[in-house]
Enzyme design. Structure first.
Site, short mmCIF file in Angstrom:
data_model
loop_
_atom_site.label_atom_id
_atom_site.label_comp_id
_atom_site.label_asym_id
_atom_site.label_seq_id
_atom_site.Cartn_x
_atom_site.Cartn_y
_atom_site.Cartn_z
N ARG A 26 -3.05 8.85 16.16
CA ARG A 26 -3.56 9.13 14.81
C ARG A 26 -4.37 10.42 14.93
NH1 ARG A 26 -0.58 5.46 14.15
NH2 ARG A 26 -0.84 3.60 12.86
N ASN B 258 -6.06 9.64 8.25
CA ASN B 258 -7.12 8.73 8.72
C ASN B 258 -8.50 9.40 8.65
OD1 ASN B 258 -4.49 7.90 9.97
ND2 ASN B 258 -5.76 6.17 10.59
N ARG C 61 -10.33 -1.32 10.77
CA ARG C 61 -9.66 -0.11 11.24
C ARG C 61 -10.16 0.27 12.63
NH1 ARG C 61 -9.10 3.57 5.95
NH2 ARG C 61 -11.06 2.53 5.48
N VAL C 62 -9.37 1.12 13.26
CA VAL C 62 -9.59 1.32 14.68
C VAL C 62 -10.95 1.92 15.00
CG1 VAL C 62 -8.41 3.58 14.79
CG2 VAL C 62 -8.44 2.07 16.78
N ASN D 138 -13.64 -0.78 14.37
CA ASN D 138 -13.49 -1.86 15.36
C ASN D 138 -14.00 -1.43 16.73
OD1 ASN D 138 -12.32 -3.58 13.54
ND2 ASN D 138 -10.37 -3.80 14.61
N TYR E 255 0.84 -1.20 0.00
CA TYR E 255 0.00 0.00 0.00
C TYR E 255 0.87 1.25 0.00
CZ TYR E 255 -3.86 3.11 1.33
OH TYR E 255 -4.79 4.11 1.36
N ASP E 256 1.81 1.32 0.96
CA ASP E 256 2.63 2.54 1.10
C ASP E 256 3.45 2.81 -0.16
OD1 ASP E 256 1.71 1.99 3.62
OD2 ASP E 256 3.66 2.14 4.63
N GLY F 181 3.06 1.37 -3.08
CA GLY F 181 2.14 1.49 -4.22
C GLY F 181 1.65 2.91 -4.37
N1 UDP Z 1 -5.68 -0.29 16.23
C1 UDP Z 1 -6.08 -0.71 17.49
N2 UDP Z 1 -7.12 -1.57 17.59
C2 UDP Z 1 -7.81 -2.02 16.52
C3 UDP Z 1 -7.44 -1.58 15.23
C4 UDP Z 1 -6.37 -0.71 15.13
O1 UDP Z 1 -5.47 -0.31 18.52
O2 UDP Z 1 -8.77 -2.81 16.70
C5 UDP Z 1 -4.58 0.67 16.11
C6 UDP Z 1 -3.52 0.32 15.07
O3 UDP Z 1 -2.52 -0.51 15.64
C7 UDP Z 1 -3.00 1.69 14.68
C8 UDP Z 1 -4.19 2.62 14.86
O4 UDP Z 1 -5.12 1.90 15.68
O5 UDP Z 1 -1.97 2.11 15.58
C9 UDP Z 1 -4.86 2.98 13.54
O6 UDP Z 1 -5.09 1.80 12.83
P1 UDP Z 1 -5.94 1.75 11.51
O7 UDP Z 1 -5.83 0.37 10.97
O8 UDP Z 1 -7.28 2.31 11.75
O9 UDP Z 1 -5.23 2.79 10.51
P2 UDP Z 1 -3.71 3.00 10.06
O10 UDP Z 1 -2.80 2.12 10.90
O11 UDP Z 1 -3.68 2.64 8.63
O12 UDP Z 1 -3.48 4.44 10.32
#
Ligand code: UDP
Length: 316
Positions: free
Chosen positions: A211, A174, A186-187, A190, A145-146, A148
């Site tokens: 984030r 984000n 995603r966080v 989730n 992804y990065d 790409g």
């Molecule tokens: N994260 C978390 N719990 C989850 C999903 C993600 O703590 O259930 C954390 C993940 O490790 C990251 C942050 O939340 O540090 C953002 O993750 P996300 O996948 O949403 O986006 P990205 O990492 O691409 O910014």
């Protein structure tokens, strides 16, 4: 004359909101999606619109249409989804960019690339300005992804320099809001789904990583403003909300807003997970007169409402 606008990834989370906005602005919208992570239900309510056309298409293959503007959003954006088929992810980013740039070259359309804060990798400069070249692992799990997206940016600037294609590059941080997938991984999605279901909130690592979350309507507005800039302006431009939070704090806010009794559990941090991320949006403020207007709690309330409705509907 009405603008004919192609949105690739138009049935995705951000894409479907963008299609709505472009229709409201009076454009003719052609939505192209091959439904890897996009969903027909995201655009169901637009299908009857006389200025909306939906096309099932994979942008790793050429597309022959006549358009004035292209928003290139197609690509799974959640780590869980883009790592499920990494070869397809990099093809979507690289071959997809080439195909859409060739289309822009032939039709003389202005083309906007939905790039990402991931081009900064695990940043050593904080907050991240557009001038920062990033700190990216080229061989890790996030690289499809990065790298790409980084290669797509290179292609955009080379088509601009070599062929004079009018390009706009947005680096999206984000983003959250209604129509994120329940299984997005995603966080924000989730934590909300876990809180609403009374399940444990899964905090990866110690939860001290940060984030900066931007509500989808604000991002869409930034994209439209960038597309409208005069041709010499190419970007890249950061689009995101500078309000930075730790994942621990995000969990607290979501548990409070949902009045959930969920416990927190700490699980292993995924590989190459960036420690901090916060956009410097000086360029967007000055060049686009853009600044995000939705505070986190308001945006989260709308997103929680969406997921609550969704969970209720799927239980019936
Ligand atoms: N994260 C978390 N719990 C989850 C999903 C993600 O703590 O259930 C954390 C993940 O490790 C990251 C942050 O939340 O540090 C953002 O993750 P996300 O996948 O949403 O986006 P990205 O990492 O691409 O910014």
């Amino acid at each position: 004359m009405k603008k004919r606008v192609l949105v690739t990834g138009g049935a995705g989370f951000v894409g479907s909101h963008l299609c709505e906005r472009l229709l409201a602005d009076g454009c003719e919208v052609l939505c192209a999606d091959h439904y890897q992570t996009g969903r027909p239900s995201n655009i169901e309510h637009l299908l009857h619109h006389h200025r909306f056309t939906s096309l099932q298409h994979d942008i790793t293959l050429p597309l022959a249409v006549e358009v004035d503007q292209i928003y290139n959003l197609a690509c799974p954006a959640s780590p869980v989804h883009y790592q499920a088929d990494p070869i397809q992810t990099i093809k979507t980013n690289v071959l997809g960019a080439i195909n859409m740039l060739d289309l822009a070259k032939r039709t003389k359309a202005t083309i906007l690339q939905a790039s990402t804060s991931e081009v900064y990798g695990d940043p050593q400069i904080h907050p991240q300005p557009e001038t920062y070249w990033g700190h990216v692992n080229p061989i890790g799990l996030r690289s499809c992804y990065d790298e790409g997206k980084r290669c797509a940016e290179t292609l955009f600037f080379d088509y601009h320099r070599q062929y004079g294609v009018n390009i706009k590059v947005a680096r999206i941080f984000n983003t959250y809001g209604p129509r994120m997938r329940q299984d997005d991984g995603r966080v924000v999605s989730n934590f909300i789904v876990q809180a609403l279901n009374g399940e444990a909130i899964t905090i990866y690592g110690d939860g001290q990583q940060t984030r900066s979350f931007c509500y989808v309507d604000d991002i869409v507005d930034g994209l439209v403003r960038l597309m409208k800039t005069p041709d010499p302006i190419t970007g890249p431009v950061n689009l995101g909300n500078p309000a930075e939070v730790t994942m621990q704090a995000l969990a607290d806010v979501i548990v409070n807003l949902t009045s959930s009794g969920s416990q927190r559990v700490h699980v292993a941090l995924p590989a190459d997970d960036p420690h901090r991320r916060q956009p410097d949006i000086t360029v967007a403020k000055t060049m686009l007169s853009w600044t995000p207007s939705t505070p986190l709690t308001i945006g989260l309330q709308k997103t929680i409402q969406y997921f609550a409705d969704h969970i209720r509907a799927s239980a019936q």
